[in-house]
Design a protein around this motif. Structure first.
Motif, short mmCIF file in Angstrom:
data_model
loop_
_atom_site.label_atom_id
_atom_site.label_comp_id
_atom_site.label_asym_id
_atom_site.label_seq_id
_atom_site.Cartn_x
_atom_site.Cartn_y
_atom_site.Cartn_z
N ASP A 179 -17.02 10.91 -18.08
CA ASP A 179 -16.72 10.71 -19.50
C ASP A 179 -16.18 9.33 -19.82
OD1 ASP A 179 -14.17 10.76 -18.46
OD2 ASP A 179 -13.43 12.41 -19.71
N GLY A 180 -16.39 8.37 -18.93
CA GLY A 180 -15.89 7.02 -19.16
C GLY A 180 -14.54 6.75 -18.56
N GLU A 181 -13.82 7.81 -18.19
CA GLU A 181 -12.51 7.65 -17.55
C GLU A 181 -12.41 8.43 -16.26
OE1 GLU A 181 -8.26 9.27 -18.73
OE2 GLU A 181 -8.71 7.43 -19.84
N ARG A 182 -13.15 9.54 -16.17
CA ARG A 182 -13.03 10.42 -15.01
C ARG A 182 -14.42 10.91 -14.59
NH1 ARG A 182 -8.39 14.60 -14.19
NH2 ARG A 182 -8.98 15.58 -12.23
N TYR A 183 -14.63 10.95 -13.27
CA TYR A 183 -15.80 11.60 -12.69
C TYR A 183 -15.32 12.86 -11.98
CZ TYR A 183 -19.64 12.68 -9.52
OH TYR A 183 -20.63 13.32 -8.83
N SER A 184 -15.99 13.98 -12.25
CA SER A 184 -15.60 15.27 -11.69
C SER A 184 -16.81 15.92 -11.04
CB SER A 184 -15.05 16.18 -12.80
OG SER A 184 -14.65 17.43 -12.29
N MET A 185 -16.73 16.14 -9.73
CA MET A 185 -17.87 16.65 -8.99
C MET A 185 -18.06 18.14 -9.20
SD MET A 185 -18.71 16.70 -4.94
CE MET A 185 -18.13 18.38 -4.86
N MET A 186 -19.33 18.57 -9.26
CA MET A 186 -19.66 19.98 -9.41
C MET A 186 -20.27 20.58 -8.15
SD MET A 186 -21.30 20.33 -13.23
CE MET A 186 -21.73 22.04 -12.87
N PHE A 187 -21.33 19.95 -7.62
CA PHE A 187 -22.01 20.53 -6.46
C PHE A 187 -22.62 19.42 -5.61
CE2 PHE A 187 -24.93 20.71 -10.11
CZ PHE A 187 -26.06 20.07 -9.64
N ASN A 188 -22.92 19.75 -4.36
CA ASN A 188 -23.44 18.76 -3.43
C ASN A 188 -24.21 19.44 -2.31
OD1 ASN A 188 -21.63 18.98 -0.79
ND2 ASN A 188 -20.30 19.27 -2.56
N THR A 189 -24.98 18.64 -1.59
CA THR A 189 -25.61 19.09 -0.35
C THR A 189 -26.08 17.87 0.42
OG1 THR A 189 -27.10 20.76 0.59
CG2 THR A 189 -28.02 19.33 -1.10
N TYR A 190 -26.58 18.09 1.63
CA TYR A 190 -27.10 16.98 2.43
C TYR A 190 -28.27 17.48 3.28
CZ TYR A 190 -24.00 19.02 5.98
OH TYR A 190 -23.36 19.89 6.84
N THR A 191 -29.01 16.55 3.81
CA THR A 191 -30.28 16.82 4.47
C THR A 191 -30.17 17.79 5.65
OG1 THR A 191 -32.16 15.76 5.59
CG2 THR A 191 -29.99 14.80 5.96
N LEU A 192 -31.27 18.44 5.93
CA LEU A 192 -31.38 19.28 7.12
C LEU A 192 -31.93 18.51 8.31
CD1 LEU A 192 -32.97 22.41 5.37
CD2 LEU A 192 -30.59 22.17 6.14
N SER A 193 -32.28 17.24 8.09
CA SER A 193 -32.89 16.43 9.14
C SER A 193 -31.82 15.86 10.08
CB SER A 193 -33.70 15.28 8.54
OG SER A 193 -32.83 14.27 8.06
N ASP A 194 -32.26 15.10 11.07
CA ASP A 194 -31.35 14.49 12.04
C ASP A 194 -30.38 13.50 11.39
OD1 ASP A 194 -30.71 14.20 14.92
OD2 ASP A 194 -31.32 12.12 14.59
N ALA A 195 -30.73 13.02 10.19
CA ALA A 195 -29.85 12.08 9.48
C ALA A 195 -28.51 12.70 9.13
CB ALA A 195 -30.54 11.57 8.22
N ALA A 196 -28.42 14.02 9.15
CA ALA A 196 -27.16 14.70 8.85
C ALA A 196 -26.07 14.36 9.86
CB ALA A 196 -27.38 16.21 8.80
#
Length: 411
Positions: A291-308
């Protein structure tokens, strides 16, 4: 007091209204239709007033359309105005029946981290107990609710006290970890140099991938592609954690997709997506509201590959923090809960509160019962031993097909 909008006396809506005298609130009107509330809603969500991005019309309209309606939640949009019909606040509630009791709570279910009315800023600065009493008086007998369950409210927002803290309240089930940012402070103040070096060493492995990059998704095509990867990967990650797939609940995927694609004034989205990518895959993704002052995280994930193996989620979080710090943001939170990765970045805890208010004789029984249930949940969350027992029980029920939990994976 500046005028934001004036309620139309000739508007045709399914509404009930009650005239009340105490304080400066002269009228409380309840709208049963999202579209009818939209003009006033959008006026009060402008930056010159006070609201969280979780209560934007585009966010909650998408939720109600795809999730709330399917769950039997009926809009109950409360608008309080002064004697000249100027809106002072909008309270975005939904009405549902639980065990025979009609409960009004904030729209959005478990998806918002924070819940709060949309306030005219001048009114929020000076609202007192008389004003809150006038609002509650306007709801009694008019809303159709037996009780209010107003959960996960911030004590302050944009350095202003939340007037709803004048209601009787208790700590929410979870607190929210937060990182406070000071404009002009060196990067080491937000993330230590030693932690940065560790992440940089891991990132060198990812930089070998063709087309490796960090970016915020801006086009519809990129958003659709990243969401397709998210909805493919997230169920696998949640199953590995022995958690129910909350994203498989009816309407949730459509809600998230609509909110991510909804354009706000200025071109931003109701939900912003940040990602690490290569030419071959989505490596990590975080989505949240800003909102211009705050970032608020909702959800996330990451790869299933070897890069994890190279901590892409932590690398992405570092990039997001630096991104918003450079834009002059003052706070970043990673959602409620006490996961270890949140503690790596967030140095403080932000208390949030719940209020349970009786509106009818039935509510006199229901409100204290709801408050007691929430206190028990908080006690379990605060006790490692009790939390382990609850997790074992949930896993056992899930393995037998009996789990019905809708807790976020980050909890």
């Amino acid at each position: 007091m500046a005028t934001t909008a004036v309620l139309s006396k000739g508007r045709s809506t399914d509404a009930v209204a009650s005239s009340v005298q105490p304080g400066r609130i002269a009228r409380v009107e309840i709208l049963r239709d999202m579209a009818a509330a939209e003009p006033i809603w959008r006026a009060l969500e402008q930056p010159e007033h006070l609201s969280t991005p979780y209560q934007r019309f585009d966010f909650l309209n998408a939720w109600q359309r795809h999730v709330g309606a399917a769950e039997g939640v009926a809009p109950c949009i409360v608008i309080a105005t002064d004697a000249e019909r100027r809106p002072l606040l909008l309270l975005p509630l939904g009405l549902e029946r639980r065990a025979g009791i009609r409960i009004a709570s904030f729209l959005g279910g478990k998806h918002p981290t924070f819940n709060m009315p949309l306030w005219h800023r001048d009114f929020a600065r000076t609202a007192d107990a008389r004003d809150i009493a006038a609002l509650i008086a306007g709801l009694r007998g008019q809303s159709g609710a037996d009780a209010l369950a107003l959960c996960q409210q911030p004590l302050h927002w944009r350095n202003l006290p939340n007037p709803f803290a004048l209601l009787p309240h208790q700590p929410s089930v979870n607190d929210c970890p937060v990182l406070r940012l000071e404009p002009g402070a060196p990067p080491s103040d937000r993330i230590s140099n030693s932690f940065r070096r560790r992440l940089k060493s891991k990132e060198k492995k990812l930089q070998a991938l063709l087309g490796y990059r960090y970016a915020q998704a801006t086009t519809d095509e990129e958003i659709e592609r990243l969401l397709a990867a998210f909805f493919r990967i997230k169920p696998v990650r949640m199953a590995a954690q022995k958690l129910p797939n909350v994203f498989a609940d009816p309407g949730v995927e459509d809600f998230i997709r609509q909110a991510c694609l909804s354009r706000l004034a200025g071109g931003s989205r109701a939900i912003d997506i940040h990602a690490l990518q290569s030419d071959d895959e989505m490596i990590a993704l975080f989505a949240g509201v800003a909102d211009g002052e705050r970032y608020s995280m909702m959800f996330n994930t990451y790869t299933l590959s070897d890069a994890a193996r190279f901590s892409p989620g932590l690398i992405l979080m570092r990039s997001i923090i630096d991104h918003y710090a450079e834009l002059g943001y003052r706070r970043i939170d990673l959602g409620i809960g006490s996961d270890d990765y949140k503690k790596m970045f967030c140095k403080d805890w932000e208390p949030i509160f719940d209020s349970y208010v009786a509106l009818s004789p039935r509510g006199q029984i229901a409100a204290p019962a709801l408050a007691a249930i929430a206190r028990t949940k908080r006690m379990i969350k605060q006790s490692p031993a009790l939390k382990r027992m609850a997790q074992k029980l949930r896993s056992a029920l899930q393995s037998k097909g009996g789990a019905s939990s809708t807790e976020e994976a980050s909890n």
